[in-house]
Structures are given as C-alpha cells and as structure tokens.
Write a protein that holds these residues in place. Structure first.
Motif, PDB file in Angstrom:
ATOM      1  N   LEU A  16      84.745  47.792  13.278  1.00 64.36           N
ATOM      2  CA  LEU A  16      85.222  48.611  14.946  1.00 64.36           C
ATOM      3  C   LEU A  16      85.263  50.035  14.167  1.00 64.36           C
TER       4      LEU A  16
ATOM      5  N   THR B 244      77.851  41.624  23.285  1.00 64.38           N
ATOM      6  CA  THR B 244      77.902  42.430  22.044  1.00 64.38           C
ATOM      7  C   THR B 244      79.050  41.945  20.652  1.00 64.38           C
ATOM      8  N   LYS B 245      78.724  41.888  19.152  1.00 58.64           N
ATOM      9  CA  LYS B 245      79.952  41.252  19.082  1.00 58.64           C
ATOM     10  C   LYS B 245      80.078  42.283  17.624  1.00 58.64           C
ATOM     11  N   VAL B 246      81.241  42.726  17.524  1.00 57.13           N
ATOM     12  CA  VAL B 246      81.520  43.925  16.485  1.00 57.13           C
ATOM     13  C   VAL B 246      82.395  43.441  15.458  1.00 57.13           C
ATOM     14  N   TYR B 247      82.485  43.041  14.146  1.00 58.59           N
ATOM     15  CA  TYR B 247      83.225  42.683  13.157  1.00 58.59           C
ATOM     16  C   TYR B 247      83.991  44.221  13.171  1.00 58.59           C
TER      17      TYR B 247
ATOM     18  N   THR C 287      73.299  48.311  24.181  1.00 59.86           N
ATOM     19  CA  THR C 287      74.541  48.553  24.675  1.00 59.86           C
ATOM     20  C   THR C 287      75.107  49.687  23.910  1.00 59.86           C
TER      21      THR C 287
ATOM     22  N   ASP D  61      73.760  42.234  19.010  1.00 60.84           N
ATOM     23  CA  ASP D  61      73.366  43.096  19.947  1.00 60.84           C
ATOM     24  C   ASP D  61      72.130  42.951  21.523  1.00 60.84           C
ATOM     25  N   ASP D  62      73.976  42.966  22.351  1.00 62.04           N
ATOM     26  CA  ASP D  62      73.430  42.969  23.836  1.00 62.04           C
ATOM     27  C   ASP D  62      72.092  41.581  24.179  1.00 62.04           C
TER      28      ASP D  62
ATOM     29  N   ASN E  88      75.023  40.346  28.312  1.00 63.80           N
ATOM     30  CA  ASN E  88      75.051  41.546  27.788  1.00 63.80           C
ATOM     31  C   ASN E  88      76.303  41.042  26.463  1.00 63.80           C
TER      32      ASN E  88
ATOM     33  N   PRO F 209      87.382  49.179  22.220  1.00 61.21           N
ATOM     34  CA  PRO F 209      86.945  47.513  22.338  1.00 61.21           C
ATOM     35  C   PRO F 209      87.284  46.702  21.553  1.00 61.21           C
ATOM     36  N   LEU F 210      87.178  44.926  22.217  1.00 61.47           N
ATOM     37  CA  LEU F 210      88.187  44.076  22.030  1.00 61.47           C
ATOM     38  C   LEU F 210      87.099  43.455  20.289  1.00 61.47           C
ATOM     39  N   THR F 211      88.005  43.130  18.993  1.00 60.51           N
ATOM     40  CA  THR F 211      87.317  42.155  18.069  1.00 60.51           C
ATOM     41  C   THR F 211      88.175  41.212  18.698  1.00 60.51           C
ATOM     42  N   THR F 212      89.083  40.782  19.119  1.00 66.10           N
ATOM     43  CA  THR F 212      89.971  39.322  19.135  1.00 66.10           C
ATOM     44  C   THR F 212      90.429  39.220  20.087  1.00 66.10           C
ATOM     45  N   SER F 213      90.646  37.616  20.456  1.00 60.46           N
ATOM     46  CA  SER F 213      90.876  37.589  21.810  1.00 60.46           C
ATOM     47  C   SER F 213      92.789  37.911  22.407  1.00 60.46           C
TER      48      SER F 213
ATOM     49  N   ASP G 213      77.643  50.637  14.683  1.00 61.33           N
ATOM     50  CA  ASP G 213      76.176  49.895  14.893  1.00 61.33           C
ATOM     51  C   ASP G 213      76.210  48.968  13.694  1.00 61.33           C
TER      52      ASP G 213
ATOM     53  N   ARG H 114      75.924  45.345  14.202  1.00 61.31           N
ATOM     54  CA  ARG H 114      76.389  44.064  15.374  1.00 61.31           C
ATOM     55  C   ARG H 114      75.902  43.260  14.799  1.00 61.31           C
TER      56      ARG H 114
ATOM     57  N   THR I  86      82.782  40.993  21.543  1.00 64.87           N
ATOM     58  CA  THR I  86      83.860  42.731  22.275  1.00 64.87           C
ATOM     59  C   THR I  86      83.133  43.016  23.024  1.00 64.87           C
ATOM     60  N   ALA I  87      81.701  43.080  24.088  1.00 64.48           N
ATOM     61  CA  ALA I  87      81.353  43.347  25.027  1.00 64.48           C
ATOM     62  C   ALA I  87      80.379  41.683  25.970  1.00 64.48           C
TER      63      ALA I  87
ATOM     64  N   TRP J 235      85.539  35.751  19.808  1.00 65.60           N
ATOM     65  CA  TRP J 235      85.424  37.124  20.972  1.00 65.60           C
ATOM     66  C   TRP J 235      84.944  38.216  20.985  1.00 65.60           C
TER      67      TRP J 235
END
Lengths: 582, 360
Positions: B15, B10-13, A2, B24-25, B8, A10-14, B19, B21, B60-61, B58
């Motif tokens: 930022l 996605t988690k990026v620790y 995506t 990922d989606d 969908n 974009p957020l990494t925490t709530s 890339d 991830r 990321t998207a 949480w």
C-alpha cells in the motif's frame, strides 16, 4: 485506472486473515515475554549483582577482576584453549567437507550419518577414559612397548601434556561435526560455475580453492566456528574430568557452588557473557554475512567423479580415521565399564557385567536416573509445545515481531549453559523469594527451565525445517476444498511434520538427559542429582570402583543417545543435519 | 456450475506504493460452462486474479460474484471453488483416494457416497486403478489427472486451473491439451484456466482474456484475438507480426494506406478517416512471396523487397526480407515451397491481401 478509496485505507488482506494475524501477533508477544522472563531476567539479575557494591551501582568488582593476576591468566588460558579447539576442529572438518562435496564413493551415506556420532557422545564421558588411554602407564604406551618402540610402558611420555592438549583434542573431536555440517551446507550452496570459471581462466585446484571457494564458504565457517569457540570457552565437563582447572569456566563453576557467592563471580559472568554474545553477533552478522551471490543454485551441472577402489579406501580412511579417533575415548569408557581387572595391559584382562547391573540396582544411582528422566521428560514437553508454536509463528504466519521472536529464541545458542546457570543461581540466591527452588533445595523447576531454554533452538530449528519443507500450496489446497484453518493444521500440516517433530523431540530428550553445565551447577543436594552430576562425582572421587560405576552410567547414556540418533536419522534421513546447523 | 462476474478488481500488494498494481481495474464475465483462459506473460497478474477468485488472495478494490452470490468477503473455505495448482499440491501423506475424497469429506458427505464420487471422477480421468497409490508413486501426467479429479470431486461452482500443464514434458503437454479440454467440457464445469503458453490458449479456450501489466488488453475467441488483435501487444504475444506505420490516403470498401515501404490495402469495415496515422499488422504466414517484380492487384498490395536471411525448419521456412524503407519483415513459407525458398540477396515481391492487414 480506478481511483482507490481515499477515505479509508484499502485492504490487502481479508478480515479473516487480519484477525488471524492479530491473534498470531498476540501469541508472539506472549512468547517473547516468556523468553525474556526465563532467559533474560536471570542474566540481568546475575550481571547487576556483579555491578553492585555496598548497595550502589559500581564497577568495583569489575576492577577487582582486572587487577587479579590469577583470574587474568585463567582468561588467557580459556581463550587459548578455545582458539586451539576451533583450529583443530576446522582442520578436521574442512577437508572432510571438501571430499564429500567433490567426489562420490561407496558408503558415503553411511559415513555422513556416522560423522554425527562424535557430536552426540558427550565429551566429558569420554574424558573419563582419557588418562587410562594416554597416561604414563596408559594403553597407548602399552601398545608402543609391545611393538618395540618403547622399551617399556613407563618410559613413554604422559600424552595428556598436563591437560591442555587433552582438553583441546577432546573438545575438537567432539565439536568438529558442527563445522563439517556448516561447511558442507556452504559448499552445497555455492554454484559450481564459480569454481569452473576460475579453472577455465587458468587457476589451479589449490588456487581456485583459496581464491574462490574458501571466500564463498566463509560465512558458513564463521557461523559454525563461533559456536565451537563459545562452546570450548565455556565447557566445564571436559576440563573438570581431565583435571585441567586453570580456566575461567572452571573457576566460575567452583565459585557458583558456594552457598554465599562473591559479587566478583557475577562480574566474571558478565565478562564471559559479553565475550560470548559479541562473538556470536560478530560471527553471525558481521563476518558471517554472506557474500551477495547471484544465484545460490547450481547453474551448471557438475560431475562429481566416482572414486575407484583405491580412492574409496582413502576416503574411508580419512572419514573413518577421524570418526574412530573421536569415539576412541568412548570405547575406553565401555571397556572401563565392563572391566573387572585392567592394569598394565592393552585390553582388560577380566571382563564383568557387574558394574552395568550394579548401577541399575544401587539406590543412589537409581535415584539419579529417575531424577534425570523427570527433568528431561518435563523439559522436553515444555520445549515441544513452546518450540512448535514458535516455529509455526515464524514460518506460517505474518505476525508482527517475528524477527525479534526468532532472535530471542536463538539467543540460547549465544548464551553458554554455564552463564545461564549463573543467572538461575542469582535469582534463587539465599534470601530471595525464589530460594526454595534454588540449587541448595529442590532444583526441579530451575533445572527444567534451564534444560528447556538451552534446547529450545533445536526444536524451533527442527520444526521450522519440517514446516519449510511443506509447500504452502498443500495447505492452500486444503483450504480451497473447504477445510477450516484448524482442520488444515490437523489433517495436512501435523501429519506432514510429525517426523521432524518426533526426531527433534527424541534428540532434545537425550541431550537433556546428558546435559552437563546446568546439571553440575544447579543440583547441589544429592537426592536431586541428575545422572551427569553423579557421573562427575564418581569419576572424580579417585576410587577405582567409583570410576567403573561412572563408566557404567556413561555407557547407558551413550546407548540412549546413539539410539535416539539412529531413530532421528531414520525419521529424517538427509534432513537430520539441519537440526545441528548454526 | 455458476457464472463468474468480476467487477473492477484491483490488487495492490504494497500500500506504500499504490501505483504498482498486480491487477488493475479488471472486469470480465465468464459464462456458465465456459472454458475461459487468462493468457499473458509472467508477472502480468493472471495468477493473482485466479487466486482472488479462489479467495487465497484478497482484492484491494472491486467485487467478485459466483452466480448470484457476492463472494468478495467470503473466506476461501466457504467459496466452493476448486483450484488445480501448478505443482498439483497433492498431499504426499494421503493416498490417491484420500486426496480425492478430501473435498466431499470437508462438506460432510457420508463415507459411502464419498467413495462413489471419488470412483466416478477417477474413472473420468482414467485413474481408477490407482486409488491406493501415494502421489510419489505416480508419474507427472498421472499426478496431473489426480489433481484434476480431486478438484472435480469437490463439485465446485467453478474450476480454476493454474498452469496445470507447465510441469509436464513437451510431448505429454501436447497430448494433454485436447484431453484436458475434453475432460473439462464433459463435466460442464465453468473453468478459468491460467497460462502463459499462447498455443495452449489458442487450442483449448472458448474465450481468451489477454493480460499485460495487470490489465486486460483484449477478450475474445481464439480466432478473434489472433486475426483481429486489438493492439500491438496482443498481436505480438499471439504469434509473430510485421508492423508498419502509414497514413490513410483513401477510405471506402478498401482503405488505401501510404507507408514508407509502399502502398498497402486494407479491407476494414469502419476504418479511420483519411489523413489519420495508423499502424498496420501483417502476420508472416499471411504474406505471399513472389520472385522478381510483380505488380499490385486490386485485392492485394505488392511491396518490393530483398531476401536478407532465412531459416529452413522442415515443414516451413522463415525468411527475413528488407523492404524499400529498410524495415525488415518476417515471411513464413509453408509446405513444398519451403524447400524452394529464394536464396539470400534475391529480389522478391511481398504480396499482402487486403483482408490480412489489421490496424492496431
């Protein structure tokens, strides 16, 4: 893959976490500001006074120190004393730590608690009986005469050797547990596989220790060693009681007690402060930096041999000998306190409990005991609140500035009590708007602040150790089952760290009751004396009855500390050592 | 109990490195009452995904729905999921009863009713006799049951399990597989179960999502993903596979594939066009071993080979055989023939039936 939104980060925490982090950061800022105000500002004030001459910034006073033969020779004495103390403490601590890590024997648990005993018994209390034990007509010579080595007690030497040796021995016997704890911790963190590999490749036991184990222990030894060194360098209690006064610390103490303080004194404070902080930084970050270990855990099982009867006896002899030696002065104090008559005999010839009773009814000492209870109580309360908050911020939040907060909160370990006291003297100097809370008036506020600041690292360490023991999953589980943040702290976190907090509190209180440097310097009017100052005054008055009064007060102090230690040990078990670690 | 819909995610620790991830989606749906597995090697993102469903991490998207409710922005304590932690995370200062009653208590359930709920779920996991014990007085298996009871007592919208059996010893782990499945199914809970143990997933799951490198490789029933792995990773991760590349020579009811080791037959419904290059996957236990040279049959290909090694494991033997093109295949011989497996150096023929050839 995506495409992540580009227009907004974009957020990494709530949102909740981010708000919590912002709040935590705000508290971190407040804490750092508070510590700066209470710890750094007095120091800056003291140092700047040493660099002011005729109202202008100048190195005039600093130059006066460098050309003063007496001051320079005192500095040399101080450094020699600290070196000697550290060396003796190392020689006592490392072999014991090696024994502890490499073999198992009966009673090991008891001994590992007892070895902390010297650390909690204040050396300056023990010092009171040193001359009784080791002088010309002292107990040691009496014993030697009795067994026939000396013709009579008077023929024996004065074992104190003019004070230097006595001070170094007493300090080392008091401080070696710090090194022992650090060495033990370092040894426990070394994978036995390293030593086994060396033995496997043909190195002998001694060679393995020298080439593999010792270099790997170095960071731990350095960290502990610098603390011992700084302590010995700035200790005033022991040298004052033993009457060995050719030391920078003692000179500073005497100068700071004056109503008008020569700026040269503050310049001397600067020298001491710079030396202590430099050493601390060197010890912690340069020499103390750990070798990059592949693993800090044991990858191979190591079978520590269990000692037989003879081996166990030897181990007990080693541990017991050192512990016994360290508490011998304190036994002397107890005997002094209960002796009615103790002249030219090994033990007191007449026993009395009058002194112990007398100090509790005598108005002057009662005032001191009440003063100490107030100072120690208030400072402990301050420490528990601030220390717990700091520990929480460090361990359980992601607030910004945590590293800075950590170093600031640990700074009192690098700043000796003597130097900090000089700072408080400087900000409350005659003519300043804080004069009314200065040493010549009612020192309640500055003593409470001084005690709190000095013991803050203890509480932070103690509570942090407790928090780190709690797996984060225990708190997550509570949140996951519907508990809010405050409910989780109340129901899960607090009950689980209660023992650590309580133990750290008890120890902080006891140490505050028997604090020496700040107490001797910051309380200059009799009605506000804490116990330690009263002990010092009685012990140095030269009057035999006064010595018994001082000893009786010392006995109560030792009972308080011993009891606190036992309570803390019962609460924490094996984790007790973590509080004292460098 | 509610369904789970993940869209969908996605988690990026970090930022600074978008890339890298952890997840990922990923999109998937877990039906009401389904026991759904996230299976993959360590670091594949399965636990991160589970923690995002719980609200402990949480995204990321992407969005997460429990039933009709979008819970993406709901904090962990308001989500009404119940997580069984890998180390159980039983609170050591509370008794079994206090641990189990914690969830209802946080929801404001009255004491009497809490006790009843706790009694009920503890009897489901057969731990009703241990209410006064502290967690340290329980064995690993008992702690595991209490952790499950604590999660069930909260009456969650979905049950989340993070490698719940990984801390048990091997024997108990085997016993608990069927037991845990029975327990979860008996409560009718929608459950997401994370594991890296493919046997655990195969034996317990309604459906499995195989994850690798933050992405979902394949979703299906255990039989689906084993017999028809979508790609080489899935085939390899769920058991062993022999892989060989070839070119499609003829299509039809049976696809003929020319490989360097010989001709293979595959029965595939809508296979690739003639001339396409494909990779065939054949499970070791699907290969039949015959002594000497044997001719191909209409339904099974025959590949000549030489035995180059073997391990006898009691109930089976694992042989390695060198093919004509020097590829080495694993062949499993089961049952009695395991003891009579051919010796090293023996000339053999590997028979591969068309329905056991999977194109990945």
């Amino acid at each position: 893959m995506t495409v992540l939104p580009k227009d907004r980060l974009p957020l990494t925490t709530s949102p909740g976490e981010r708000a919590a982090r912002r709040r935590a950061t705000a508290v971190v800022v407040v804490m750092i500001a508070l510590l700066a105000l209470l710890l750094l500002m007095p120091l800056i004030r003291a140092v700047s006074r040493g660099f002011t001459h005729d109202g202008k910034a100048s190195v005039y006073w600093f130059g006066r120190i460098l050309t003063n033969q007496i001051l320079l020779s005192e500095m040399l004495n101080s450094v020699l004393l600290a070196c000697t103390t550290t060396a003796i403490a190392l020689l006592l601590a490392v072999p014991l730590a090696m024994i502890r890590s490499s073999v198992r024997f009966r009673g090991q648990g008891v001994l590992s608690v007892l070895i902390l005993l010297p650390l909690i018994l204040p050396p300056f209390v023990g010092a009171m009986s040193m001359s009784r034990l080791l002088a010309h007509y002292g107990v040691l010579n009496q014993i030697l005469a009795r067994v026939g080595i000396l013709s009579n007690a008077a023929a024996g030497p004065d074992w104190l050797g003019g004070g230097f040796a006595g001070v170094a021995a007493l300090q080392a016997l008091h401080l070696f547990p710090i090194l022992y704890l650090n060495a033990s911790a370092a040894l426990a963190n070394i994978d036995p596989a390293y030593a086994q590999a060396a033995r496997n490749l043909g190195a002998g036991r001694w060679r393995t220790f020298r080439s593999v184990t010792l270099p790997l222990m170095r960071p731990g030894l350095f960290a502990g060693g610098t603390i011992v060194f700084i302590w010995a360098l700035t200790d005033i209690g022991t040298p004052l009681i033993l009457g060995y006064e050719r030391l920078t610390a003692v000179t500073l103490f005497k100068e700071l007690a004056r109503a008008e303080i020569n700026p040269r004194t503050y310049s001397l404070v600067f020298v001491m402060l710079t030396g202590a902080v430099t050493l601390y930084v060197l010890g912690k970050f340069v020499f103390g930096r750990s070798v990059r270990l592949d693993s800090s855990k044991a990858t191979v099982a190591v079978e520590a041999p269990r000692l037989g009867v003879v081996g166990t006896a030897w181990a007990w002899l080693a541990f017991g000998g050192v512990i016994g030696l360290a508490i011998l002065p304190h036994i002397g104090v107890v005997l002094t306190a209960i002796s009615a008559r103790w002249v030219n005999t090994i033990l007191p010839s007449q026993i009395t409990f009058d002194h112990l009773r007398f100090v509790l009814v005598r108005p002057e000492t009662r005032v001191c005991i009440m003063n100490s209870l107030r100072y120690a109580g208030a400072s402990t309360a301050v420490d528990v609140v601030i220390g717990s908050i700091i520990a929480w911020l460090l361990v359980r939040t992601r607030a910004r500035g945590r590293t800075l907060l950590d170093s600031t909160a640990m700074l009192p370990l690098a700043v000796p009590g003597l130097i900090l006291a000089a700072g408080y003297v400087a900000i409350t100097a005659r003519g300043s708007w804080l004069e009314s809370i200065g040493p010549m008036n009612n020192p309640f506020v500055i003593l409470v602040i001084a005690y709190s600041v000095r013991r803050l690292p203890f509480i932070v360490r103690g509570v942090s150790a407790g928090l780190e023991q709690i797996p984060i999953a225990l708190e997550e589980a509570s949140r996951n089952l519907g508990a809010s943040r405050p409910a989780t702290v109340l129901r899960i976190t607090l009950p689980l760290i209660a023992a650590s907090v309580l133990a750290a509190t008890v120890l902080t209180f006891s140490f505050a009751m028997l604090e020496v440097s700040d107490s001797l310097i910051l309380a200059q009017t009799e009605s506000h004396y804490p116990i330690t100052k009263e002990i010092y005054r009685q012990a140095t008055s030269g009057n035999r009855d006064a010595a018994s009064v001082a000893a009786a007060l010392g006995v109560y102090g030792m009972v308080l500390l011993g009891g606190s230690m036992a309570l803390a040990g019962a609460l924490l078990g094996r984790r007790l050592g973590a509080i004292f670690r460098a | 109990m509610k369904s789970i819909r993940i869209e969908n995610i996605t988690k990026v620790y970090d930022l600074a490195r978008p890339d890298e991830r952890a997840v990922d989606d990923v999109s998937l749906t877990v039906a009401e009452g389904e026991l759904f597995f996230l299976l993959g090697p360590s670091g594949c993102g399965k636990t991160t995904l589970l923690r995002m469903i719980a609200g402990l991490t949480w995204p990321t998207a992407g969005r997460i729905h429990l039933g009709d409710r979008d819970v993406t922005d709901v904090s962990v304590d308001k989500r009404n999921t119940a997580l069984v932690f890998q180390n159980y995370a039983l609170w050591p200062h509370m008794t079994v009863a206090q641990n189990v009653e914690f969830g209802p208590k946080m929801k404001g359930v009255a004491a009497a009713q809490r006790r009843e709920t706790a009694g009920r779920v503890l009897s489901i996991v057969q731990m009703e006799g241990y209410v006064r014990r502290k967690p340290v007085q329980l064995s690993g298996g008992q702690q595991q049951r209490v952790a499950l009871a604590r999660a069930l007592a909260a009456e969650p919208d979905c049950l989340l399990l993070d490698e719940p059996l990984s801390n048990l010893d091997a024997k108990l782990r085997l016993q608990m597989r069927s037991e845990l499945r029975r327990l979860i199914k008996s409560t009718g809970a929608t459950a997401v179960y994370v594991t890296h143990d493919q046997k655990e997933a195969m034996s317990m799951a309604d459906r499995i999502a195989v994850m690798n490198d933050g992405r979902i490789q394949q979703i299906g029933t255990p039989r689906d993903v084993y017999d028809h792995p979508g790609d080489r990773f899935v085939a390899d991760f769920l058991g062993e596979g022999n892989f060989i590349e070839g070119r499609v020579a003829k299509t039809g009811a049976t696809t003929v594939i020319e490989t360097p080791a010989g001709q293979l037959l595959a029965r595939i419904d809508d296979g690739p066009a003639a001339g396409a290059t494909v990779t065939c996957c054949i499970r070791p236990e699907r290969v039949t071993l015959q002594m000497g040279a044997v001719a191909a049959r209409p339904e099974a290909a025959a590949l000549p080979a030489t035995v180059v090694g073997g391990v006898f494991l009691g109930e089976m033997a694992q042989l390695t055989c060198r093919l004509a093109n020097d590829d080495v295949w694993k062949v499993t011989v089961l049952g009695e023939s395991a003891s009579a497996a051919p010796p090293e150096g023996a000339a053999v023929t590997l028979m591969v039936a068309g329905e056991h050839v999977v194109l990945v």
